[in-house]
Scaffold this motif. Sequence first.
Motif, PDB file in Angstrom:
ATOM      1  N   SER A  89      13.705  29.164 103.574  1.00  0.00           N
ATOM      2  CA  SER A  89      12.799  29.840 102.648  1.00  0.00           C
ATOM      3  C   SER A  89      13.318  29.636 101.235  1.00  0.00           C
ATOM      4  CB  SER A  89      12.712  31.335 102.964  1.00  0.00           C
ATOM      5  OG  SER A  89      11.981  32.022 101.966  1.00  0.00           O
ATOM      6  N   GLN A  90      12.443  29.719 100.262  1.00  0.00           N
ATOM      7  CA  GLN A  90      12.850  29.612  98.868  1.00  0.00           C
ATOM      8  C   GLN A  90      12.803  30.954  98.151  1.00  0.00           C
ATOM      9  OE1 GLN A  90      10.744  26.531  96.772  1.00  0.00           O
ATOM     10  NE2 GLN A  90      11.563  24.890  98.043  1.00  0.00           N
ATOM     11  N   LEU A  97      22.235  33.506 103.810  1.00  0.00           N
ATOM     12  CA  LEU A  97      21.776  32.197 104.239  1.00  0.00           C
ATOM     13  C   LEU A  97      22.966  31.258 104.369  1.00  0.00           C
ATOM     14  CD1 LEU A  97      21.759  30.113 101.507  1.00  0.00           C
ATOM     15  CD2 LEU A  97      19.996  31.740 100.856  1.00  0.00           C
ATOM     16  N   THR A  98      22.754  30.166 105.070  1.00  0.00           N
ATOM     17  CA  THR A  98      23.747  29.115 105.201  1.00  0.00           C
ATOM     18  C   THR A  98      23.197  27.848 104.565  1.00  0.00           C
ATOM     19  OG1 THR A  98      24.665  30.039 107.242  1.00  0.00           O
ATOM     20  CG2 THR A  98      25.105  27.717 106.801  1.00  0.00           C
ATOM     21  N   VAL A  99      23.963  27.263 103.654  1.00  0.00           N
ATOM     22  CA  VAL A  99      23.568  26.031 102.978  1.00  0.00           C
ATOM     23  C   VAL A  99      24.326  24.871 103.621  1.00  0.00           C
ATOM     24  CG1 VAL A  99      23.435  24.826 100.775  1.00  0.00           C
ATOM     25  CG2 VAL A  99      23.214  27.318 100.846  1.00  0.00           C
ATOM     26  N   GLN A 117      27.977  28.418  88.251  1.00  0.00           N
ATOM     27  CA  GLN A 117      28.893  29.364  88.873  1.00  0.00           C
ATOM     28  C   GLN A 117      29.146  28.916  90.304  1.00  0.00           C
ATOM     29  OE1 GLN A 117      30.282  31.998  87.078  1.00  0.00           O
ATOM     30  NE2 GLN A 117      29.247  30.942  85.391  1.00  0.00           N
ATOM     31  N   VAL A 118      30.367  29.115  90.741  1.00  0.00           N
ATOM     32  CA  VAL A 118      30.755  28.662  92.076  1.00  0.00           C
ATOM     33  C   VAL A 118      30.302  29.684  93.115  1.00  0.00           C
ATOM     34  CG1 VAL A 118      32.689  28.109  93.601  1.00  0.00           C
ATOM     35  CG2 VAL A 118      32.714  27.343  91.210  1.00  0.00           C
ATOM     36  N   VAL A 119      29.562  29.198  94.099  1.00  0.00           N
ATOM     37  CA  VAL A 119      29.145  30.031  95.219  1.00  0.00           C
ATOM     38  C   VAL A 119      30.131  29.898  96.374  1.00  0.00           C
ATOM     39  CG1 VAL A 119      27.303  30.517  96.880  1.00  0.00           C
ATOM     40  CG2 VAL A 119      26.734  29.822  94.554  1.00  0.00           C
ATOM     41  N   ILE A 121      26.571  32.173 102.554  1.00  0.00           N
ATOM     42  CA  ILE A 121      26.393  33.021 101.377  1.00  0.00           C
ATOM     43  C   ILE A 121      26.022  34.413 101.858  1.00  0.00           C
ATOM     44  CG2 ILE A 121      25.121  33.362  99.226  1.00  0.00           C
ATOM     45  CD1 ILE A 121      24.590  30.386  99.175  1.00  0.00           C
ATOM     46  N   PHE A 122      26.704  35.431 101.323  1.00  0.00           N
ATOM     47  CA  PHE A 122      26.520  36.797 101.788  1.00  0.00           C
ATOM     48  C   PHE A 122      25.796  37.640 100.738  1.00  0.00           C
ATOM     49  CE2 PHE A 122      30.046  34.929 104.048  1.00  0.00           C
ATOM     50  CZ  PHE A 122      29.793  35.289 105.363  1.00  0.00           C
ATOM     51  N   VAL A 123      25.098  38.640 101.218  1.00  0.00           N
ATOM     52  CA  VAL A 123      24.177  39.414 100.389  1.00  0.00           C
ATOM     53  C   VAL A 123      24.872  40.058  99.192  1.00  0.00           C
ATOM     54  CG1 VAL A 123      22.659  41.433 100.341  1.00  0.00           C
ATOM     55  CG2 VAL A 123      22.556  39.848 102.275  1.00  0.00           C
TER      56      VAL A 123
END
Length: 375
Positions: free
Chosen positions: A41-42, A58-60, A98-100, A110-112
């Motif tokens: 999803s976007q 989400l997982t990238v 910025q580093v994710v 990536i966590f909420v």
Amino acid sequence: MKLTRYILMGMILLAVFTSCKKDQSPVLTHSEPSVLDNLPSQNYVLAEPVEDTNPLLLTVTWTETQFYLDGSTSPQPLGPVNYTLQIDKKGNAFANPQVVAATNGLSANIFVSDMNLLLLQSFGAKPGESIDMEMRIVADYGKNLARIAISGNTLPLTITPYAATPKMQMMYLRILGDTHGEYPSGTRLVMYRNSSNPNDETYTFTGRLAAGTSFKFIPEESLGTNKSYCRKDESTLVYEDRADGAFTNTNEGYVTINVNLKDMTYSIAPFDASSARVYTTMGPIGGFCGWDNEPPMTVSSYDPHQWTLVYEFAVSTACKFRGNRDWGNNWGGGADDFPFGKGVFDGPGANVAKPGKYRIHFNDLTGHYIILLQK
């Protein structure tokens, strides 16, 4: 003889040529950057997680950066490759990336809560308002080489952050008011805790209050203001900047006050201290004083069970409390019960890990203590 000499010279030249060729580093002739895989999803609307959780948002994932060496048509590995997932406002050309996440793998979770904090602090996002972002991959490659390869695409996404509920940190909570004549401001009376568990937001005090007095509960940060925990009704608190809302104590005597800042509730009940022992001396004791000759604390002239001391620990140490310099009267909390705790008879003692000047409070009616490092 000459033939032998020529043969030897040829062998030497061949060895030198072969050695030089082996020492040559491979030449990077072509690379193919990573490609980010499409997200499911976007659009993401963040919701504040339940207490003490940080769920996956989400997982990238992305493809491996490919390197072609010495004109080869097949990709080959090239030293260590590290991938950095960056994020910036859409259309900003990653001028403020910025580093994710950073990894040597091909995916990142990536966590909420982490994303919410990043948006609010680094991009000026406003809770409840969507913000358009995009992500990319930057691959750092080559041993001792400052080379990067930027992903061939970016991932657009729209995220709506949430307003995080302010978390009341484990704090020094005072009883503010005309609780008795010795301390008209009441700021020497403190609320204790059963432990230093930050998830336990309950405070307690057992001691003597004068008749016809009023008080509130105020954190250290609000001293000098009217912002405090006030009386809302018979069992509920409210944290507001207001002149009214004080609690009242009608009759002189001992009470136990319990406050729960998580539930915003309170209770005040009489306490029978008629059989409580009155000590002539009290002091913190531990390895810092050789487990003897403890420094004496100051007792309240109004309530003989409330003790205070400002003391500088020169070393890290266990710390217990001893009455009348008699080991038959000693209390100690658990090693992790610092700076707040409730001592039990002959307990091991709190662990004061950092040397420094501390304000110490002890209540011999309940065994509660505070050992608070001074700023």
